[in-house]
Structures are given as structure tokens and as C-alpha cells.
Design a protein around this motif. Structure first.
Motif, PDB file in Angstrom:
ATOM      1  N   PHE A 162      -0.654   4.709  -6.589  1.00  0.00           N
ATOM      2  CA  PHE A 162      -0.856   4.854  -5.145  1.00  0.00           C
ATOM      3  C   PHE A 162      -2.031   3.977  -4.754  1.00  0.00           C
ATOM      4  O   PHE A 162      -3.118   4.094  -5.325  1.00  0.00           O
ATOM      5  CB  PHE A 162      -1.130   6.313  -4.762  1.00  0.00           C
ATOM      6  CG  PHE A 162      -0.997   6.580  -3.286  1.00  0.00           C
ATOM      7  CD1 PHE A 162       0.154   7.167  -2.779  1.00  0.00           C
ATOM      8  CD2 PHE A 162      -2.016   6.237  -2.393  1.00  0.00           C
ATOM      9  CE1 PHE A 162       0.284   7.405  -1.413  1.00  0.00           C
ATOM     10  CE2 PHE A 162      -1.883   6.473  -1.037  1.00  0.00           C
ATOM     11  CZ  PHE A 162      -0.730   7.062  -0.538  1.00  0.00           C
ATOM     12  N   TYR A 163      -1.812   3.109  -3.773  1.00  0.00           N
ATOM     13  CA  TYR A 163      -2.819   2.146  -3.327  1.00  0.00           C
ATOM     14  C   TYR A 163      -3.220   2.529  -1.905  1.00  0.00           C
ATOM     15  O   TYR A 163      -2.411   2.450  -0.985  1.00  0.00           O
ATOM     16  CB  TYR A 163      -2.226   0.744  -3.379  1.00  0.00           C
ATOM     17  CG  TYR A 163      -3.184  -0.410  -3.129  1.00  0.00           C
ATOM     18  CD1 TYR A 163      -4.560  -0.246  -3.083  1.00  0.00           C
ATOM     19  CD2 TYR A 163      -2.683  -1.704  -2.953  1.00  0.00           C
ATOM     20  CE1 TYR A 163      -5.412  -1.316  -2.877  1.00  0.00           C
ATOM     21  CE2 TYR A 163      -3.523  -2.787  -2.746  1.00  0.00           C
ATOM     22  CZ  TYR A 163      -4.892  -2.589  -2.697  1.00  0.00           C
ATOM     23  OH  TYR A 163      -5.729  -3.651  -2.486  1.00  0.00           O
TER      24      TYR A 163
ATOM     25  N   PRO B 148      -8.990   2.372  -3.104  1.00  0.00           N
ATOM     26  CA  PRO B 148      -8.752   2.734  -4.512  1.00  0.00           C
ATOM     27  C   PRO B 148      -7.284   2.641  -4.899  1.00  0.00           C
ATOM     28  O   PRO B 148      -6.384   2.853  -4.084  1.00  0.00           O
ATOM     29  CB  PRO B 148      -9.244   4.181  -4.581  1.00  0.00           C
ATOM     30  CG  PRO B 148      -9.091   4.693  -3.187  1.00  0.00           C
ATOM     31  CD  PRO B 148      -9.396   3.529  -2.294  1.00  0.00           C
ATOM     32  N   ILE B 149      -7.073   2.318  -6.168  1.00  0.00           N
ATOM     33  CA  ILE B 149      -5.755   2.381  -6.786  1.00  0.00           C
ATOM     34  C   ILE B 149      -5.780   3.562  -7.743  1.00  0.00           C
ATOM     35  O   ILE B 149      -6.650   3.638  -8.620  1.00  0.00           O
ATOM     36  CB  ILE B 149      -5.413   1.082  -7.526  1.00  0.00           C
ATOM     37  CG1 ILE B 149      -5.379  -0.097  -6.541  1.00  0.00           C
ATOM     38  CG2 ILE B 149      -4.080   1.202  -8.255  1.00  0.00           C
ATOM     39  CD1 ILE B 149      -5.245  -1.444  -7.215  1.00  0.00           C
ATOM     40  N   ASN B 150      -4.851   4.487  -7.560  1.00  0.00           N
ATOM     41  CA  ASN B 150      -4.824   5.710  -8.353  1.00  0.00           C
ATOM     42  C   ASN B 150      -3.523   5.835  -9.124  1.00  0.00           C
ATOM     43  O   ASN B 150      -2.493   5.283  -8.722  1.00  0.00           O
ATOM     44  CB  ASN B 150      -4.951   6.944  -7.447  1.00  0.00           C
ATOM     45  CG  ASN B 150      -6.252   6.973  -6.671  1.00  0.00           C
ATOM     46  OD1 ASN B 150      -7.298   6.612  -7.197  1.00  0.00           O
ATOM     47  ND2 ASN B 150      -6.186   7.385  -5.413  1.00  0.00           N
ATOM     48  N   ILE B 151      -3.596   6.573 -10.222  1.00  0.00           N
ATOM     49  CA  ILE B 151      -2.397   7.085 -10.876  1.00  0.00           C
ATOM     50  C   ILE B 151      -2.261   8.552 -10.473  1.00  0.00           C
ATOM     51  O   ILE B 151      -3.189   9.340 -10.667  1.00  0.00           O
ATOM     52  CB  ILE B 151      -2.474   6.949 -12.404  1.00  0.00           C
ATOM     53  CG1 ILE B 151      -2.333   5.474 -12.819  1.00  0.00           C
ATOM     54  CG2 ILE B 151      -1.387   7.783 -13.079  1.00  0.00           C
ATOM     55  CD1 ILE B 151      -2.491   5.242 -14.306  1.00  0.00           C
TER      56      ILE B 151
ATOM     57  N   PHE C 196       0.822  -1.203   0.000  1.00  0.00           N
ATOM     58  CA  PHE C 196       0.000   0.000   0.000  1.00  0.00           C
ATOM     59  C   PHE C 196       0.861   1.259   0.000  1.00  0.00           C
ATOM     60  O   PHE C 196       2.079   1.209   0.205  1.00  0.00           O
ATOM     61  CB  PHE C 196      -0.925   0.005   1.222  1.00  0.00           C
ATOM     62  CG  PHE C 196      -1.960  -1.086   1.186  1.00  0.00           C
ATOM     63  CD1 PHE C 196      -3.152  -0.906   0.507  1.00  0.00           C
ATOM     64  CD2 PHE C 196      -1.738  -2.297   1.827  1.00  0.00           C
ATOM     65  CE1 PHE C 196      -4.109  -1.901   0.468  1.00  0.00           C
ATOM     66  CE2 PHE C 196      -2.687  -3.311   1.800  1.00  0.00           C
ATOM     67  CZ  PHE C 196      -3.879  -3.108   1.120  1.00  0.00           C
ATOM     68  N   GLY C 197       0.212   2.396  -0.237  1.00  0.00           N
ATOM     69  CA  GLY C 197       0.897   3.674  -0.256  1.00  0.00           C
ATOM     70  C   GLY C 197       1.442   3.996  -1.637  1.00  0.00           C
ATOM     71  O   GLY C 197       0.963   3.497  -2.649  1.00  0.00           O
ATOM     72  N   LYS C 198       2.469   4.845  -1.659  1.00  0.00           N
ATOM     73  CA  LYS C 198       3.095   5.241  -2.911  1.00  0.00           C
ATOM     74  C   LYS C 198       3.893   4.075  -3.471  1.00  0.00           C
ATOM     75  O   LYS C 198       4.743   3.503  -2.801  1.00  0.00           O
ATOM     76  CB  LYS C 198       4.002   6.449  -2.693  1.00  0.00           C
ATOM     77  CG  LYS C 198       4.671   6.960  -3.960  1.00  0.00           C
ATOM     78  CD  LYS C 198       5.514   8.194  -3.674  1.00  0.00           C
ATOM     79  CE  LYS C 198       6.212   8.699  -4.928  1.00  0.00           C
ATOM     80  NZ  LYS C 198       7.029   9.902  -4.680  1.00  0.00           N
TER      81      LYS C 198
END
Length: 233
Positions: A179-180, A188-191, A164-166
Motif C-alpha cells: 500500500f502506497y 510511506p510504502i507499507n506491507i 498509489f493506494g492498494k
């Protein structure tokens, strides 16, 4: 440790405050027509917050605000995957059910108050950019081979690794990264994309003030009504 909770309802309330700020202090300054804020929940779920016409072209806009950081971060997170009722679903960036044509990215600067207590008069300024969804997707695909298929594979690996995290960058030649988020039920999983890149993609870029009758324009004067262009000179 208690069960994780979704922040959806709290975020929606805060987003409505940001929307009120934009409706009072930003959209009236733009040279746009047939402006409508969407209140129908089904349309909102399809990625429609406001629609308007500019230069005879319709714009279907999804407003996305960076709510949880004060002062705002010099980045913006684009959701590519999230979990609902235990099932992973496409995030809003690649979700084909969304009718969004443009994102209005919003970085509010606000008083140091709990988000649950946020009111319009707590927002001092907002930085806003209008980004074409298609242009953003083309940029990611053409520059880094990031598209719906490759993101699905990457998200599957991220979920499997449970880190998780960056995380790592989206490509060896990119500073944008995955980023999870563990702290939300939706995990969420983000870009995450840097603001300087988004500036280059933006159709317009303004700083909007609550206590001043103008916007600070970043070479986007063509979008302003004449009276607000004159105020800046």
C-alpha cells in the motif's frame, strides 16, 4: 491543493494517549517484571517504547497502534519505506538501526472524536497482540521471499510507477499486499498483513477493557497475573 503535511506530531500525541491507556488498563494485568516506559527520545527513535522482563527474558517492545480507522480494520500495516526531507529511507520493519525485538500491535476501539481531541476515556477497548519481529521477518522471508533486498527492489519499482493506494500482493501465494500512501508527506510504502495471520504469529492476544477489571484472553492466560486469570473463569 495545499502542500501535504506530516502527521508525525499529531500521531505522537495520539500514541501517547494509547500508551496511557495501556499503562493503566493492560500492563498491570500482565505477569511481567522490571517494566519501564522509555521516555528518552533517542531510544524511542531506535524503536523502544517499553521494556520488561517475563520468564527471565527481556523484551524490547515498539508499540504500533492503528490510529486512523474507527472501527479498526482487520489488518495491520508494516512500514517498509518512507520519505524524509526528499530522501527515501528504510521503514521501521527493516530498519537495522531499530533495536525492536517485539511489536505490540494495537487496534483501539474509540468514541467518534477527532484524533486531536482523543483522551484515554474515549478509548473503549483495545485489541493487542505481541509479535516477535524476528519471527515476522522469518515468516515473510521463508514463505514469500520478502526480505530487505527484495523489498528494496519492489519499493523502487512502486516509486517509479507512481501508483498509489492498494497495490498488488507481495507474492502470488499471498493475500498480503503493498500500500502506497499519497496523502502524507512521508508517502510511506507499507506491507499490509491480515489479522488472522498475525494471530498465528502472536505470543499473546488480548482484548483490553477500560470499564472491566480483566482482559479477554485468546488462549494467552499464561501471560496474566493470577488474579486476572481467576476473574475470567
Amino acid at each position: 491543493m495545499g502542500a501535504m503535511k506530516s502527521q508525525y506530531k499529531g500521531d505522537k500525541k495520539t500514541e501517547s494517549v494509547v500508551a496511557d491507556f495501556l499503562d493503566q488498563y493492560f500492563y498491570p494485568k500482565l505477569n511481567i517484571h522490571r517494566f519501564q516506559r522509555i521516555t528518552d527520545l533517542d531510544q524511542q527513535h531506535r524503536g523502544m517504547d517499553v521494556v520488561f522482563t517475563a520468564n527471565n527474558q527481556p523484551y524490547i517492545v515498539d508499540e504500533k497502534a492503528q490510529l486512523h480507522y474507527n472501527p479498526p480494520l482487520p489488518t495491520f500495516a508494516f512500514e517498509v519505506k518512507y520519505k524524509k526531507n526528499g530522501i527515501w529511507k528504510p521503514g521501521w520493519l527493516f530498519d537495522q538501526t531499530k533495536e525492536t525485538q517485539y511489536y505490540l500491535l494495537v487496534w483501539p476501539k474509540r468514541d467518534d472524536v477527532d484524533l486531536k481531541e482523543l483522551e484515554v476515556n474515549n478509548i473503549k477497548t483495545t485489541e493487542v497482540m505481541l509479535i516477535s519481529r524476528k519471527q515476522l521477518l522469518d515468516y515473510l522471508n521463508n514463505s514469500f521471499q520478502i526480505n530487505e533486498k527484495t523489498v528494496e527492489l519492489e519499493a523502487t519499482a512502486i516509486i517509479h510507477e507512481k501508483q498509489f493506494g492498494k497495490l498488488h500482493t507481495i507474492h502470488p501465494d499471498s493475500t498480503h499486499y503493498y500500500f502506497y500512501t499519497e496523502r502524507l508527506a512521508e508517502t510511506p510504502i507499507n506491507i499490509v498483513i491480515q489479522k488472522n495471520t498475525l494471530k498465528q504469529l502472536a505470543l499473546f492476544h488480548f482484548v483490553v477493557y477500560r470499564n472491566k477489571p480483566y482482559c479477554k484472553s485468546q488462549q494467552s492466560e499464561a501471560w496474566l497475573r493470577d488474579e486476572y486469570i481467576r476473574l475470567q473463569r
